[in-house]
Design a protein around this motif. Structure first.
Motif, short mmCIF file in Angstrom:
data_model
loop_
_atom_site.label_atom_id
_atom_site.label_comp_id
_atom_site.label_asym_id
_atom_site.label_seq_id
_atom_site.Cartn_x
_atom_site.Cartn_y
_atom_site.Cartn_z
N TYR A 1 0.83 -1.21 0.00
CA TYR A 1 0.00 0.00 0.00
C TYR A 1 0.86 1.26 0.00
O TYR A 1 0.55 2.24 -0.68
CB TYR A 1 -0.94 -0.01 1.21
N LEU A 2 1.96 1.22 0.74
CA LEU A 2 2.85 2.38 0.83
C LEU A 2 3.81 2.48 -0.36
O LEU A 2 4.46 3.51 -0.54
CB LEU A 2 3.68 2.32 2.12
N SER B 1 4.00 11.35 5.42
CA SER B 1 3.05 10.87 4.42
C SER B 1 2.69 9.41 4.66
O SER B 1 1.53 9.00 4.49
CB SER B 1 3.60 11.07 3.00
N GLU B 2 3.65 8.60 5.09
CA GLU B 2 3.38 7.19 5.38
C GLU B 2 2.50 7.05 6.61
O GLU B 2 1.58 6.22 6.63
CB GLU B 2 4.70 6.44 5.59
N LEU C 1 -1.05 7.80 5.61
CA LEU C 1 -1.65 6.73 4.82
C LEU C 1 -2.01 5.53 5.68
O LEU C 1 -3.10 4.96 5.54
CB LEU C 1 -0.71 6.29 3.69
N LYS D 1 -5.05 6.40 7.81
CA LYS D 1 -6.29 6.46 7.02
C LYS D 1 -6.74 5.07 6.56
O LYS D 1 -7.91 4.71 6.71
CB LYS D 1 -6.07 7.36 5.80
N GLN D 2 -5.82 4.28 6.02
CA GLN D 2 -6.17 2.99 5.44
C GLN D 2 -6.44 1.91 6.49
O GLN D 2 -7.35 1.11 6.34
CB GLN D 2 -5.06 2.52 4.50
#
Length: 68
Positions: A28-29, A49-50, A53, A56-57
């Motif tokens: 995903y990353l 940013s990771e 993500l 959120k995911q």
């Protein structure tokens, strides 16, 4: 264990508890599983940013990334 390693261990425990595979998170990353493993073991730092993500995911609480 330093603060980064402790925080990373909290993230790792959360992923394991939710039965989320490291391979899925790495894909995903857009990073290798080895790179993710280094981040989860505190050898490398997560990029902001990771963190966003993953939060959120996978609904990983942001506080786990910044534990003291």
């Amino acid at each position: 264990m330093n603060d980064d390693a402790q925080a990373s261990q909290g993230v790792l425990k959360h992923l394991k508890a939710k039965q989320i595979k490291q391979e899925d998170v790495a894909n995903y990353l857009g990073i290798s599983r080895t790179t993710l493993n280094r981040k989860l073991n505190g050898s490398s730092e997560f990029k902001i940013s990771e963190i966003k993500l993953i939060h959120k995911q996978y609904n990983v609480p942001l506080s786990l990334f910044f534990e003291e």
